[in-house]
Write a protein that holds these residues in place. Structure first.
Motif, PDB file in Angstrom:
ATOM      1  N   LYS A  92      28.974  32.097  42.602  1.00 37.59           N
ATOM      2  CA  LYS A  92      28.890  31.694  43.989  1.00 37.59           C
ATOM      3  C   LYS A  92      30.231  32.491  44.760  1.00 37.59           C
ATOM      4  O   LYS A  92      29.853  32.673  45.968  1.00 37.59           O
ATOM      5  CB  LYS A  92      29.174  30.166  44.017  1.00 37.59           C
ATOM      6  CG  LYS A  92      27.574  29.369  43.475  1.00 37.59           C
ATOM      7  CD  LYS A  92      27.938  27.979  43.562  1.00 37.59           C
ATOM      8  CE  LYS A  92      27.854  27.464  45.033  1.00 37.59           C
ATOM      9  NZ  LYS A  92      26.458  27.816  45.699  1.00 37.59           N
ATOM     10  N   ILE A  93      31.042  32.575  44.043  1.00 35.67           N
ATOM     11  CA  ILE A  93      32.164  33.112  44.687  1.00 35.67           C
ATOM     12  C   ILE A  93      31.818  34.667  45.104  1.00 35.67           C
ATOM     13  O   ILE A  93      32.195  35.117  46.204  1.00 35.67           O
ATOM     14  CB  ILE A  93      33.298  33.127  44.029  1.00 35.67           C
ATOM     15  CG1 ILE A  93      33.962  31.766  43.667  1.00 35.67           C
ATOM     16  CG2 ILE A  93      34.651  33.881  44.530  1.00 35.67           C
ATOM     17  CD1 ILE A  93      35.242  31.485  42.809  1.00 35.67           C
ATOM     18  N   SER A  94      31.002  35.309  44.237  1.00 35.69           N
ATOM     19  CA  SER A  94      30.825  36.867  44.433  1.00 35.69           C
ATOM     20  C   SER A  94      29.548  36.938  45.010  1.00 35.69           C
ATOM     21  O   SER A  94      28.922  38.259  44.874  1.00 35.69           O
ATOM     22  CB  SER A  94      30.930  37.434  43.121  1.00 35.69           C
ATOM     23  OG  SER A  94      29.972  37.118  42.286  1.00 35.69           O
ATOM     24  N   LEU A  95      28.551  35.958  45.778  1.00 34.55           N
ATOM     25  CA  LEU A  95      27.683  36.333  46.352  1.00 34.55           C
ATOM     26  C   LEU A  95      27.582  37.163  47.437  1.00 34.55           C
ATOM     27  O   LEU A  95      28.568  37.400  48.124  1.00 34.55           O
ATOM     28  CB  LEU A  95      27.136  34.781  46.931  1.00 34.55           C
ATOM     29  CG  LEU A  95      26.483  33.801  45.922  1.00 34.55           C
ATOM     30  CD1 LEU A  95      26.084  32.624  46.649  1.00 34.55           C
ATOM     31  CD2 LEU A  95      25.204  34.621  45.179  1.00 34.55           C
ATOM     32  N   PRO A  96      26.503  38.123  47.695  1.00 37.19           N
ATOM     33  CA  PRO A  96      26.580  39.328  48.684  1.00 37.19           C
ATOM     34  C   PRO A  96      26.734  38.611  49.938  1.00 37.19           C
ATOM     35  O   PRO A  96      27.298  39.447  51.042  1.00 37.19           O
ATOM     36  CB  PRO A  96      25.367  39.918  48.311  1.00 37.19           C
ATOM     37  CG  PRO A  96      24.974  39.739  46.754  1.00 37.19           C
ATOM     38  CD  PRO A  96      25.463  38.338  46.596  1.00 37.19           C
ATOM     39  N   LYS A  97      26.223  37.360  50.253  1.00 38.68           N
ATOM     40  CA  LYS A  97      26.215  37.018  51.382  1.00 38.68           C
ATOM     41  C   LYS A  97      27.661  36.426  52.030  1.00 38.68           C
ATOM     42  O   LYS A  97      27.930  36.626  53.298  1.00 38.68           O
ATOM     43  CB  LYS A  97      25.451  35.658  51.570  1.00 38.68           C
ATOM     44  CG  LYS A  97      25.714  34.377  50.772  1.00 38.68           C
ATOM     45  CD  LYS A  97      24.988  33.418  51.017  1.00 38.68           C
ATOM     46  CE  LYS A  97      25.172  32.065  50.052  1.00 38.68           C
ATOM     47  NZ  LYS A  97      24.340  30.996  50.286  1.00 38.68           N
ATOM     48  N   LYS A  98      28.549  36.613  51.029  1.00 42.02           N
ATOM     49  CA  LYS A  98      29.854  36.477  51.447  1.00 42.02           C
ATOM     50  C   LYS A  98      30.426  37.560  52.107  1.00 42.02           C
ATOM     51  O   LYS A  98      31.214  37.502  52.956  1.00 42.02           O
ATOM     52  CB  LYS A  98      30.696  36.072  50.289  1.00 42.02           C
ATOM     53  CG  LYS A  98      30.285  34.705  49.629  1.00 42.02           C
ATOM     54  CD  LYS A  98      30.209  33.446  50.722  1.00 42.02           C
ATOM     55  CE  LYS A  98      29.827  32.315  49.946  1.00 42.02           C
ATOM     56  NZ  LYS A  98      29.797  31.017  50.623  1.00 42.02           N
ATOM     57  N   ARG A  99      30.062  38.868  51.611  1.00 42.56           N
ATOM     58  CA  ARG A  99      30.274  39.979  52.038  1.00 42.56           C
ATOM     59  C   ARG A  99      29.740  40.023  53.479  1.00 42.56           C
ATOM     60  O   ARG A  99      30.108  40.736  54.531  1.00 42.56           O
ATOM     61  CB  ARG A  99      29.886  41.261  51.258  1.00 42.56           C
ATOM     62  CG  ARG A  99      30.314  42.512  51.877  1.00 42.56           C
ATOM     63  CD  ARG A  99      31.901  42.946  52.034  1.00 42.56           C
ATOM     64  NE  ARG A  99      31.821  44.145  52.631  1.00 42.56           N
ATOM     65  CZ  ARG A  99      32.021  44.597  53.698  1.00 42.56           C
ATOM     66  NH1 ARG A  99      31.697  43.687  54.643  1.00 42.56           N
ATOM     67  NH2 ARG A  99      32.364  45.837  53.871  1.00 42.56           N
TER      68      ARG A  99
END
Length: 374
Positions: A162-169
């Motif tokens: 969840k922390i590294s989800l692409p949508k965070k980028r």
């Protein structure tokens, strides 16, 4: 005073209606719900449990995290209590002085729970320890250690995913709040500005759009959410963008464009939604991500152009001024695409036409001999 609050309330209702009526919100979330889904199809979410947990909201993930560990400690605590009871280790069973317990210092439900917690978390305070006299206790400690390792791996994997989800980028990619229509390189274009807030590049970036609208067929059948492809490009092309600085994307409004039949006085009366997509791969994590946003007719300004935001300092460095990212200036533009292509120089649209308070407009001098733009 009452008129002021009434106007603010009406503006809030209008904004809420627009937000609920659009398919894609400004931050890229899809405003859609599914109804009358067969109950058997819900088992597909259980079968794909990993994706289900990763896409679950943080509040439920944290709740499941706490519940998984707490319940496992409590369940194994009951099992340890059961083993101690069968071996007559409990205080109320009055064990003899030479009695050898299965687990030292486990003589009640509370101590059984504490021993379960210490075993699964490998704390090992030293006060409670297993003895080799009970085969069932040896088997139970092996089972609890294996199940505890599985729970640790699963929960840590979900949190890291969840922390590294692409949508965070994707949240560091921002689009302009409005789109503009003005002449560009001898043709009428729809312009959208996009910026990468990080210095790391988006590799292989591609930009494209979809125009969503309701159309009627010859037979009178209404097609809801009819999709029309909208091509966007920059000066260097539309694929593999060099996304190191803010870019201005433009769509050429020619006879094949769905915007060709629109005009400055009819644009805001149309019912459509322009959804813009940007696909790319994050340079730092090599993960693919997609950024989405949408524009409705009220968010398209006819006869305006974006202010330049890139300049070059005396030291030779390129500087991006994000204070001008949401600023536009009026620009002489034909009232319609047909007028632009057929009656050049006529029906010019000035600042007195369609205006939108979402953008801050400023006047700039006609000559800038000292500015250097990229």
């Amino acid at each position: 005073m009452c008129g002021f609050f009434q106007k603010r309330f009406q503006d809030w209702l209008t904004a809420r209606r627009i937000r609920r009526s659009r398919l894609v919100t400004k931050d890229g979330r899809c405003n859609i719900e599914f109804g009358n889904v067969n109950y058997s199809n819900h088992f597909a979410f259980i079968a794909d449990f990993w994706t289900t947990f990763v896409e679950t909201r943080w509040r439920f993930v944290l709740l499941f995290f706490i519940a998984a560990f707490t319940l496992s400690w409590f369940i194994f605590g009951l099992l340890w209590y059961w083993i101690a009871r069968n071996n007559e280790d409990l205080q109320w069973q009055n064990p003899s002085e030479d009695h050898t317990p299965c687990v030292d210092n486990v003589d009640g439900l509370t101590t059984s729970f504490l021993y379960s917690l210490e075993t699964q978390t490998t704390i090992g305070y030293g006060g409670r320890a297993i003895t080799p006299l009970c085969p069932g206790a040896v088997a139970l400690i092996i089972i609890q250690s294996l199940i505890g390792a599985i729970i640790n791996c699963f929960m840590c994997g979900i949190i890291l995913s969840k922390i590294s989800l692409p949508k965070k980028r994707a949240k560091t990619i921002t689009f302009s709040d409005m789109a503009v229509i003005c002449p560009k390189k001898g043709t009428l274009c729809l312009l959208i500005r996009v910026a990468n807030m990080r210095k790391t590049l988006m590799i292989g970036s591609q930009i494209y759009g979809k125009l969503l609208r309701t159309t009627n067929t010859v037979d009178g059948e209404a097609i809801i959410m009819d999709q029309v492809n909208i091509d966007f490009t920059v000066d260097a092309g539309k694929d593999n963008l060099f996304f190191v600085c803010p870019l201005t994307l433009y769509h050429v409004i020619d006879r094949s464009s769905p915007f060709f039949e629109m005009a400055v006085d009819t644009l805001h009366k149309q019912e459509f939604e322009l959804v813009v997509f940007l696909d790319g791969t994050a340079e730092s994590t090599s993960s693919s991500c997609q950024v989405r946003t949408s524009f409705i007719p009220q968010e398209i300004m006819w006869g305006y152009n974006f202010l330049p935001i890139i300049s070059r300092s005396k030291k030779g460095k390129y500087k991006v001024d994000f204070s001008n990212f949401s600023k536009v200036v009026p620009m002489a533009t034909a009232h319609c695409a047909y007028c632009f292509h057929s009656l050049k120089g006529h029906h010019l649209h000035s600042r007195d036409g369609q205006d939108n308070l979402g953008f801050q407009t400023i006047d700039i001098p006609e000559q800038h001999p000292t500015d250097t733009k990229m």
